[in-house]
Design a protein around this motif. Structure first.
Motif, PDB file in Angstrom:
ATOM      1  N   GLU A  98     100.286  13.325  74.138  1.00  0.00           N
ATOM      2  CA  GLU A  98      99.586  12.360  74.989  1.00  0.00           C
ATOM      3  C   GLU A  98     100.485  11.837  76.107  1.00  0.00           C
ATOM      4  O   GLU A  98     100.100  11.813  77.290  1.00  0.00           O
ATOM      5  CB  GLU A  98      99.095  11.205  74.119  1.00  0.00           C
ATOM      6  CG  GLU A  98      98.397  10.081  74.849  1.00  0.00           C
ATOM      7  CD  GLU A  98      97.989   8.974  73.876  1.00  0.00           C
ATOM      8  OE1 GLU A  98      98.395   7.809  74.111  1.00  0.00           O
ATOM      9  OE2 GLU A  98      97.269   9.279  72.893  1.00  0.00           O
ATOM     10  N   ILE A  99     101.702  11.439  75.737  1.00  0.00           N
ATOM     11  CA  ILE A  99     102.592  10.843  76.743  1.00  0.00           C
ATOM     12  C   ILE A  99     103.201  11.911  77.639  1.00  0.00           C
ATOM     13  O   ILE A  99     103.370  11.689  78.847  1.00  0.00           O
ATOM     14  CB  ILE A  99     103.664   9.968  76.054  1.00  0.00           C
ATOM     15  CG1 ILE A  99     102.986   8.783  75.348  1.00  0.00           C
ATOM     16  CG2 ILE A  99     104.684   9.470  77.069  1.00  0.00           C
ATOM     17  CD1 ILE A  99     103.937   7.847  74.636  1.00  0.00           C
ATOM     18  N   GLU A 100     103.489  13.089  77.087  1.00  0.00           N
ATOM     19  CA  GLU A 100     103.980  14.179  77.929  1.00  0.00           C
ATOM     20  C   GLU A 100     102.966  14.515  79.021  1.00  0.00           C
ATOM     21  O   GLU A 100     103.334  14.698  80.195  1.00  0.00           O
ATOM     22  CB  GLU A 100     104.272  15.426  77.088  1.00  0.00           C
ATOM     23  CG  GLU A 100     105.615  15.435  76.400  1.00  0.00           C
ATOM     24  CD  GLU A 100     105.893  16.746  75.707  1.00  0.00           C
ATOM     25  OE1 GLU A 100     107.065  17.136  75.634  1.00  0.00           O
ATOM     26  OE2 GLU A 100     104.925  17.390  75.221  1.00  0.00           O
ATOM     27  N   ILE A 156     109.826   8.579  70.743  1.00  0.00           N
ATOM     28  CA  ILE A 156     108.621   8.151  70.042  1.00  0.00           C
ATOM     29  C   ILE A 156     108.889   8.245  68.542  1.00  0.00           C
ATOM     30  O   ILE A 156     109.554   9.191  68.084  1.00  0.00           O
ATOM     31  CB  ILE A 156     107.413   9.051  70.397  1.00  0.00           C
ATOM     32  CG1 ILE A 156     107.232   9.122  71.916  1.00  0.00           C
ATOM     33  CG2 ILE A 156     106.139   8.537  69.740  1.00  0.00           C
ATOM     34  CD1 ILE A 156     106.160  10.103  72.359  1.00  0.00           C
ATOM     35  N   GLU A 157     108.392   7.292  67.775  1.00  0.00           N
ATOM     36  CA  GLU A 157     108.536   7.338  66.318  1.00  0.00           C
ATOM     37  C   GLU A 157     107.290   6.754  65.666  1.00  0.00           C
ATOM     38  O   GLU A 157     106.549   5.986  66.283  1.00  0.00           O
ATOM     39  CB  GLU A 157     109.792   6.593  65.864  1.00  0.00           C
ATOM     40  CG  GLU A 157     109.841   5.135  66.290  1.00  0.00           C
ATOM     41  CD  GLU A 157     111.139   4.442  65.881  1.00  0.00           C
ATOM     42  OE1 GLU A 157     111.694   4.789  64.819  1.00  0.00           O
ATOM     43  OE2 GLU A 157     111.585   3.550  66.613  1.00  0.00           O
ATOM     44  N   ALA A 181     103.491  14.037  83.073  1.00  0.00           N
ATOM     45  CA  ALA A 181     103.319  15.162  83.992  1.00  0.00           C
ATOM     46  C   ALA A 181     102.401  14.775  85.152  1.00  0.00           C
ATOM     47  O   ALA A 181     102.640  15.152  86.310  1.00  0.00           O
ATOM     48  CB  ALA A 181     102.777  16.377  83.257  1.00  0.00           C
ATOM     49  N   ALA A 182     101.374  14.009  84.847  1.00  0.00           N
ATOM     50  CA  ALA A 182     100.466  13.561  85.898  1.00  0.00           C
ATOM     51  C   ALA A 182     101.124  12.592  86.851  1.00  0.00           C
ATOM     52  O   ALA A 182     100.684  12.425  87.993  1.00  0.00           O
ATOM     53  CB  ALA A 182      99.228  12.910  85.262  1.00  0.00           C
ATOM     54  N   GLN A 183     102.203  11.963  86.395  1.00  0.00           N
ATOM     55  CA  GLN A 183     102.968  11.041  87.256  1.00  0.00           C
ATOM     56  C   GLN A 183     104.082  11.761  88.002  1.00  0.00           C
ATOM     57  O   GLN A 183     104.847  11.124  88.735  1.00  0.00           O
ATOM     58  CB  GLN A 183     103.575   9.911  86.417  1.00  0.00           C
ATOM     59  CG  GLN A 183     102.643   9.215  85.459  1.00  0.00           C
ATOM     60  CD  GLN A 183     101.426   8.648  86.149  1.00  0.00           C
ATOM     61  OE1 GLN A 183     101.555   7.918  87.132  1.00  0.00           O
ATOM     62  NE2 GLN A 183     100.232   8.960  85.631  1.00  0.00           N
ATOM     63  N   ALA A 204     103.022  13.936  66.601  1.00  0.00           N
ATOM     64  CA  ALA A 204     102.716  15.095  67.445  1.00  0.00           C
ATOM     65  C   ALA A 204     101.660  14.744  68.487  1.00  0.00           C
ATOM     66  O   ALA A 204     101.757  15.154  69.654  1.00  0.00           O
ATOM     67  CB  ALA A 204     102.247  16.259  66.580  1.00  0.00           C
ATOM     68  N   ASP A 205     100.659  13.978  68.080  1.00  0.00           N
ATOM     69  CA  ASP A 205      99.589  13.585  68.996  1.00  0.00           C
ATOM     70  C   ASP A 205     100.118  12.702  70.121  1.00  0.00           C
ATOM     71  O   ASP A 205      99.767  12.898  71.302  1.00  0.00           O
ATOM     72  CB  ASP A 205      98.509  12.842  68.204  1.00  0.00           C
ATOM     73  CG  ASP A 205      97.387  12.349  69.101  1.00  0.00           C
ATOM     74  OD1 ASP A 205      96.706  13.195  69.706  1.00  0.00           O
ATOM     75  OD2 ASP A 205      97.202  11.125  69.197  1.00  0.00           O
TER      76      ASP A 205
END
Length: 478
Positions: free
Chosen positions: A465-467, A450-451, A471-473, A460-461
């Motif tokens: 968000e994607i982490e 991510i950049e 995790a939910a996947q 950071a946000d």
């Protein structure tokens, strides 16, 4: 037999499981037979550059305890195929790249497992002019022949020649810098007890002979296949501590570390801070465009903002390529690019046969530090602030497969109407931030980068968000 050690770009396997001396023999023989048949056809037709080559294969091996035996097995396979062998001795991968072109050989083999665990080894193959061999460009054919064992008999055995002198290779590396421009610098070089030590010695001797005021502190320098200080892999955060501490202890200007076969170069600034590979790509792109205006620079799509900004600011031509050495090298040849870089610390050079080198980047860096009078942190801080990035984050798959996750994340963000590319995995660009998500070729992992454009809080946000979404996947940090 089935040989499970063949991968997309090379051969790599667990010793005694998917790689042993019999397999190395079969690979050597198949490789030699296929390349020699191509050579004979070209010679008969008298219409190919192949016909001008020497009917020989160069081979080298890293310092792993199993490498010499595997190399000798491969050599036996090559000579049984009736092809001559030039044995380079203990080498890094780039020495095989160099020697294949320098000796005008049909191809080259480096026996190495690079940064893999100690119970692994492998073979990296190149064909004429140091061109890569991939699964869809010859490697599958070699695998099929090696597995079938249907080798043609040869009227004679190939000859074996031992050529361990590195002078031509060292002299070639030195063309990349002007030693008269070098200023006093103190370097920490961590060879990781891999194959880099002898080459570092020869290069530092050359610098001294040229009057360059360079002081070198050598760390984990002696080649040792037992790897007493751990497998040399600076991509692992814990493996960076020794280099970082040495930089601070010796008040060095630069830290340099290598993986086992030194085809990758990792840099640390004067504060001991590890420099992410994507920023090194931007720095080296700038160095080359300063020397060679308007040239093409090739880069991979994982992290692009900084590299594209540097190329644009220095009037270069930006050429994007799928990541992976065979893709980068092909695109560089097609575009004539002077330099290509990947964030994984692979750096490719037109004047090094379009191949990657771990030695050229640090030579260019000390020249750049000398010319600019800046510290490494001063050179890269502007890049980092302007385009902060996450670094590559790996997630292990526990439920869903990678294609399903990649499709689901595209669906998740579809309503935001990002620009999309699928050159290498999935890249979505939202204007002020972007990400790339791709599947590993060799492991049950997906890799995320991510950049943002100068927005650290946004970075950071989006990481969080994607982490959380991954995790939910069922994709957990590796």
């Amino acid at each position: 037999m089935v040989i499970g050690s063949f991968k997309a770009y090379d051969i790599r396997g667990e010793l005694g499981v998917s790689l042993d001396e019999d397999i190395a023999y079969r690979i050597g023989r198949a490789f030699a037979q296929i390349l020699f048949q191509r050579y004979q056809q070209a010679s008969a037709n008298q219409d190919s550059e192949l016909a001008t080559l020497k009917p020989a294969i160069v081979i080298g091996s890293d310092i792993r305890h199993s490498s010499e035996e595997l190399k000798q097995a491969a050599i036996k396979g090559i000579v049984d195929a009736g092809v001559d062998v030039i044995d380079l001795g203990m080498t890094g991968t780039e020495e095989v790249y160099f020697a294949t072109s320098h000796y005008a050989a049909l191809g080259g083999i480096e026996v190495t497992a690079s940064h893999n665990p100690i119970n692994y080894n492998g073979l990296k193959l190149v064909k004429e002019q140091s061109k890569p061999i991939s699964a869809d460009d010859g490697l599958a054919e070699i695998q099929a022949l090696a597995e079938s064992g249907q080798f043609t008999s040869s009227d004679k055995s190939g000859a074996l020649q031992l050529l361990t002198d590195k002078s031509a290779y060292i002299n070639h590396l030195m063309i990349f810098i002007d030693t008269d421009k070098l200023k006093p610098l103190k370097l920490v070089i961590n060879s990781g007890n891999g194959s880099a030590g002898p080459v570092v010695d020869l290069l530092t001797d050359k610098l001294t002979q040229a009057g360059a005021p360079i002081e070198v502190i050598k760390l984990h320098h002696t080649p040792d296949g037992s790897f007493p200080n751990g497998i040399p892999n600076p991509m692992i955060t814990a493996n960076r501590a020794a280099t970082q501490q040495a930089v601070l202890t010796h008040k060095a200007d630069l830290g340099i570390a290598f993986d086992g076969d030194f085809d990758r170069c990792f840099l640390f600034d004067e504060t001991g801070e590890f420099i992410d590979g994507s920023y090194v790509v931007g720095m080296l792109a700038q160095a080359f465009l300063n020397k060679y205006p308007n040239e093409s620079i090739v880069y991979d799509p994982r992290v692009i903002y900084n590299t594209e900004a540097v190329i644009d600011a220095h009037q270069g031509e930006a050429v994007i390529s799928k990541s992976g050495h065979s893709f980068i090298k092909q695109v560089m040849r097609e575009s004539g690019a002077v330099y290509g870089g990947e964030m994984s610390a692979h750096h490719y050079f037109r004047d090094f046969f379009y191949c990657d080198s771990g030695m050229i980047p640090w030579l260019l860096t000390i020249e750049l530090l000398s010319i600019t009078g800046k510290t490494l942190s001063e050179l890269v801080t502007g890049y980092i602030n302007a385009y902060p990035s996450s670094g590559e984050m790996n997630f292990r798959l526990t439920t869903n497969d990678a294609p399903a996750i990649i499709k689901a994340i595209e669906d998740k963000y579809r309503s935001q109407n990002p620009s999309k590319t699928t050159l290498d995995g999935l890249s979505l660009d939202f204007g002020d931030w972007r990400f790339n998500l791709r599947a590993s070729n060799t492991e049950p992992l997906i890799r995320l980068n991510i950049e943002t454009r100068g927005d650290q809080p946004l970075l950071a946000d989006k990481i969080q968000e994607i982490e959380q979404w991954l995790a939910a996947q069922g994709a957990m940090p590796a």
